[in-house]
Every structure is written in structure tokens, then in C-alpha cells.
Motif scaffolding. Sequence first.
Motif, mmCIF file in Angstrom:
data_model
loop_
_atom_site.group_PDB
_atom_site.id
_atom_site.type_symbol
_atom_site.label_atom_id
_atom_site.label_comp_id
_atom_site.label_asym_id
_atom_site.label_seq_id
_atom_site.Cartn_x
_atom_site.Cartn_y
_atom_site.Cartn_z
ATOM 1 N N UNK A 110 6.435 9.309 11.813
ATOM 2 C CA UNK A 110 7.620 10.060 12.250
ATOM 3 C C UNK A 110 8.848 9.645 11.439
ATOM 4 N N UNK A 111 8.989 8.343 11.187
ATOM 5 C CA UNK A 111 10.121 7.877 10.370
ATOM 6 C C UNK A 111 10.028 8.416 8.943
ATOM 7 N N UNK A 135 6.783 5.344 1.381
ATOM 8 C CA UNK A 135 5.859 5.958 2.333
ATOM 9 C C UNK A 135 4.913 4.879 2.849
ATOM 10 N N UNK A 136 4.758 4.801 4.162
ATOM 11 C CA UNK A 136 3.919 3.772 4.770
ATOM 12 C C UNK A 136 2.439 4.063 4.541
ATOM 13 N N UNK A 137 1.620 3.037 4.687
ATOM 14 C CA UNK A 137 0.179 3.194 4.547
ATOM 15 C C UNK A 137 -0.404 4.146 5.568
ATOM 16 N N UNK A 138 0.098 4.096 6.808
ATOM 17 C CA UNK A 138 -0.420 4.989 7.847
ATOM 18 C C UNK A 138 -0.127 6.447 7.501
ATOM 19 N N UNK A 139 1.050 6.711 6.979
ATOM 20 C CA UNK A 139 1.412 8.079 6.608
ATOM 21 C C UNK A 139 0.579 8.571 5.429
ATOM 22 N N UNK A 140 0.358 7.699 4.450
ATOM 23 C CA UNK A 140 -0.462 8.066 3.291
ATOM 24 C C UNK A 140 -1.835 8.552 3.738
ATOM 25 N N UNK A 141 -2.357 7.970 4.826
ATOM 26 C CA UNK A 141 -3.678 8.330 5.321
ATOM 27 C C UNK A 141 -3.737 9.627 6.097
ATOM 28 N N UNK A 142 -2.607 10.307 6.277
ATOM 29 C CA UNK A 142 -2.581 11.558 7.040
ATOM 30 C C UNK A 142 -2.591 12.758 6.093
ATOM 31 N N UNK A 143 -3.684 13.527 6.065
ATOM 32 C CA UNK A 143 -3.690 14.743 5.228
ATOM 33 C C UNK A 143 -2.572 15.705 5.598
ATOM 34 N N UNK A 146 1.095 -1.738 -2.799
ATOM 35 C CA UNK A 146 -0.234 -2.069 -3.324
ATOM 36 C C UNK A 146 -1.218 -2.283 -2.170
ATOM 37 N N UNK A 147 -0.790 -3.013 -1.148
ATOM 38 C CA UNK A 147 -1.680 -3.309 -0.018
ATOM 39 C C UNK A 147 -2.128 -2.043 0.684
ATOM 40 N N UNK A 148 -1.172 -1.137 0.954
ATOM 41 C CA UNK A 148 -1.509 0.121 1.634
ATOM 42 C C UNK A 148 -2.468 0.942 0.795
ATOM 43 N N UNK A 149 -2.274 0.954 -0.521
ATOM 44 C CA UNK A 149 -3.137 1.749 -1.396
ATOM 45 C C UNK A 149 -4.566 1.223 -1.392
ATOM 46 N N UNK A 150 -4.721 -0.095 -1.453
ATOM 47 C CA UNK A 150 -6.061 -0.671 -1.543
ATOM 48 C C UNK A 150 -6.782 -0.609 -0.198
ATOM 49 N N UNK A 151 -6.038 -0.805 0.905
ATOM 50 C CA UNK A 151 -6.666 -0.771 2.220
ATOM 51 C C UNK A 151 -7.101 0.647 2.608
ATOM 52 N N UNK A 152 -6.436 1.651 2.054
ATOM 53 C CA UNK A 152 -6.779 3.048 2.346
ATOM 54 C C UNK A 152 -7.046 3.775 1.028
ATOM 55 N N UNK A 153 -7.993 3.245 0.246
ATOM 56 C CA UNK A 153 -8.141 3.677 -1.136
ATOM 57 C C UNK A 153 -8.431 5.167 -1.262
ATOM 58 N N UNK A 154 -9.367 5.688 -0.452
ATOM 59 C CA UNK A 154 -9.715 7.112 -0.566
ATOM 60 C C UNK A 154 -8.525 8.000 -0.222
ATOM 61 N N UNK A 155 -7.842 7.654 0.900
ATOM 62 C CA UNK A 155 -6.690 8.469 1.307
ATOM 63 C C UNK A 155 -5.546 8.331 0.297
ATOM 64 N N UNK A 156 -5.349 7.091 -0.192
ATOM 65 C CA UNK A 156 -4.270 6.876 -1.165
ATOM 66 C C UNK A 156 -4.530 7.656 -2.450
ATOM 67 N N UNK A 157 -5.785 7.664 -2.896
ATOM 68 C CA UNK A 157 -6.123 8.403 -4.114
ATOM 69 C C UNK A 157 -5.859 9.893 -3.934
#
Length: 567
Positions: free
Chosen positions: A380-381, A412-420, A446-457
Motif C-alpha cells: 500500500x505504501x 520498491x519493497x520485496x513484498x510488492x515486487x512479488x505481486x503481479x 539485493x536481498x529482496x531480489x534474491x529471496x524472490x528471484x522468479x518474481x523479481x526477474x
Amino acid sequence: MSAERDQPEGKLARQAAYFRTLFENLPDAVAVLDMNGRVLNANRGFEMLFGYSLVELRGRNIDSRVTPAHLLEEAKALSKRALGGETLQTETMRRCKNGDFLPVRVHAFPIMVRKRQAGAYVIYTDISEARRANQRALWQATHDGLTGLINRAEFERRLAALLPCLTDGVEHSLLYIDLDEFKVVNDICGHSAGDDLLRQLAEEISADIGADDVLARLGGDEFGVLLRNCAVSRAERLARKLIRAVAGFRFVCDGRGFTVGASIGVVGIDSSCRRLPDLFAAADAACYSAKEKGGNRVRVYQRDDADIARRSEQMGWVSRLAEALEGDRFLLYHQAISSLHDDDGMRWNEILLRFRAENGDVVTPDHFIPAAERYHLMPALDRWVVRKVFGGLRRELNARGAGIRQVLAINISGETVGEPSFRRFVREQLERFQVPPTMICFEITETAAIENLDQATAFIDEMRALGCSISLDDFGSGLSSFPYLKTLHVDYLKIDGAFVRDMADDPIDCAMVETINRVGKIMGVKTVAEYVEMGDVLGKLRELGVDFAQGYDIHVPEPWRWAPGLT
């Protein structure tokens, strides 16, 4: 023949035939009573509903046939009122010929002949399906459809009803359970397998608590237990038993075995408890203090516990952040990112989020972002920031012309990156504000990208396809990230400020910056050094060939003048 049809007797005959057909074919059960409550007539619907034929009913009192013994007096009173000229409707139970009880709606009204009452019609409507539907709706409103346990709303309702009844010497306990490693099963086996795991664990936990205790699914992989008349010491022992039960449970999916753990917060409920939100905040804080200590353990809430106090403070931020989102009380600041070599006239600024407190103070993100991340408020933020930045950029373009050359970096946060859905949101906002995508750079850690690699890609590829650029923030915080650069097609590497800050005096930090910069150059990626706070660091960065620098020595963050609401 037509003349005969027009005679009054012919019309009456046709009307009588019509009403007889209507009477016989009504789906409801209809009985015609005389003034003594005896049956004069009944339709086929009556036989279909109750099993009694007209032969069995005629001349008999209606209540003696279809009214259960315990409702007989009530039924007689209703019949008396109907035969006294009242029109009435009620819902009650009636008994079928085979002994079954049936919920019905009874509608009775008088039969008038020449302005005098000659009896009454009684209509019985089967409402068993409607009641079942109401019961299903009630169950669905109070229960979790996956596990069959009561849901959070019903659990909170029962706790709230308990609090006013507390007296000195009476103590109950609340367990707040959060599963550990549940995400592993979801990620490897899929959400369907995760649902099966939750159902099985719900049964496992149910078997270990008392019949008077209340188990609820609070949402996701979180459960709550209300232990009635249970002191904290006994609740702690039960919590440890549940920890062992969950740890010993083995979930099998596609031939592979998985184990999960649990973190449990324990809170005593006594006469000092007055507010339900405070009770849940304490339980949640204790639970996540247990999780932060490594999980698979129990933590009892103590008011003077520093870890729990910190978690409680985060809980306090949740409502403040929600109110701030609704009231538009966030602020946008910006900090310049400077080129260390050729200045091509491009202005590059990172957009920074601030919170405007109730007293007007400006609060930095380190105070509220941990709470927003923990309680899933970051999407939301992030959406709020994107809308405001795009709107502000549109204002600047309108005021200064389309020829301005700049890039605005948005975190952009890791959680948001994971939302299509967020990718779709960005496309919609670009279209709405007609912002050139080349002016937008999205920063993900970097941490968010690696922890959610498929979504980040997927996020990175789609944003770059739109024309936006991507910056990988805090790079170098984990050296395992180097191989992932081949997968993550980013435009900028922001070197972790922990290495940059002291690189002028620390040869190891300097070597780390040099290594990251060299890898970036090989990959064709521009590098940015963060936390540049001393002039001699700038000289070192130029020697190493780092492309950009950012920090207080370059520019102290200030309000972004184009943000909506600012002048």
C-alpha cells in the motif's frame, strides 16, 4: 354456447374450478378449518409435506395431527387467535406423519362468509432449506472455510465477550501460534499442498487442547487458542507440548517429506486486561519475539521485556500508518545522485519517504518501515509513492516542458515486487499521468531480489520492457549475489553503503567497492556508491571508476517540491 358462458352461474363455476385447481396445485401445504379448528379440506401439498391424506385429516383437529406435544399449547393459542379473526404469521416446528420434525412458516387468516367468519385458512411453508442456508451463511461468517476452525472475527468476538466478565482470581490464557518454515512447503509444492498442511496441522493442534478450549485460524499460517481457566504457567507447558507436536509432524507431498515448526506467544488474561487490541498486540509481540530468536520456541509476554516492547511499538505503528495513508500524511523527499565523471546534464534523484506525525514532526523511515514490512503494509505504501511521484512528475513536466532530462528512483519493497498486480498498477499509472518511462528507475534491494528471484526477474523484465530502468540496491550485502547478476538484467548497482562509508581508511572495504565496481563494468552495469559522507571518499570512488555517488556529502535530503500538496 357463448351466451351460456356469459351467465353469472357460468362465471361462478369457472371461478370455482380455477380456485380448486389453484388450491390443489399450490406448492405449500394448505388446510381449511372450521370454527372448531377441525379440518374441512386440505390440498395435495399438505400430503406431500406432512404425509397425511385428506381422509386422515377431515374432521380432526389440525393441531392433534401435526403439532409436537411440547408445542401443543402454543399451537392452540395460535389457532384460537386465527379463529378469532386475526391474520398472523410465525415460524415454528411441526411434526410429519413419519415422526420427523419440520421447520415451517405458518400463515393463518380468517374465512369470511357474508361478513361473518366461517373458519380459517392455514398455510404451512417448508423453511428447512432456508434455515439450512442461514445456518451455512452463519457458519461461513464465523468459520474458516479451509480448516473448519472458527475464524479471527469470531475468535475476537468470544475474547471480547470474556473480558468484561473477568474478576479477581480468575485467569485465562491466550496462545498466538505462527508456523515456521511453512513458506517452504508453499514454494516447493504449491498452495494446494500448503492448504492440505494447514488442515492436517489444525487437526493435530485440536487433538492436544481441551474440549472447553477454543482454537481458531487467525489467517495465513497463524492460529490462536483461548485456554479457559488456565494460568500462564500451565498455558506455557501446553504451548511447549504443541511445539513438540508440530515439530514431530511430518507432511508428505509427492513422495517428499517436510517438517515445520511453530513459534508461540503466551499471554495471561486476568482482570487487568481491558482492551482486546492490547491483548492481541501483546500476544503477537511475544510470538514474533520467539520467531526472531530462531523459532520453534515459546515466549511468555512480560511487560518489561525489551524485545517484546519493541515489537509492541511496531504494532502501534500499524494503525498510525493506516490512518496516515487515509489522511495523506506521508511526505516525499529527494536526494540527488551525482555523476563522478562526465556531467551530461541528466539530473538523477532518489525519492525518499517520510511520515508526518500527529504533532507535525517529520519521522524518518527507520522508525516505521520495519512495522510496515512486518505487517504487510508495504504494497500500500509503495502504491502511494508511485501515484504521488507520477503525479508530481506530471506537474513538473507541465510547468517546465517536456525537454527536462532527469530520472527519479523509487524504492520498491520485496513484498510488492512479488505481486503481479503491482506491475499492472505501474502500467496503469504511466498511462494515467503520461509520464515517460525513461524518467523512472525502480530500486529493489539485493536481498529482496534474491529471496524472490522468479518474481523479481519477472518484475525487472517487464519494467525494462516498458522503458523504466532498474537499480539493485544495497549490493554486496551478500556475496552469494554475484552469480545472480546474469539472471537479473539491471541497469545500476548501488554498492552497499557499509563498504563505502569507511573505504578511505579501511583497505578491505575499499577492495570490496573495487570488486563490485569491476563486476559491474564487466556486466555493462553502471555503479552507484551510497553513504558518501566524507570528501576523501569521493576521491577514492573517482580513482576506482565508480560512476555515481549519493550521500550527505553530495546532497542532504529535502522535500521534493513537485510532490502533490507541496509548493
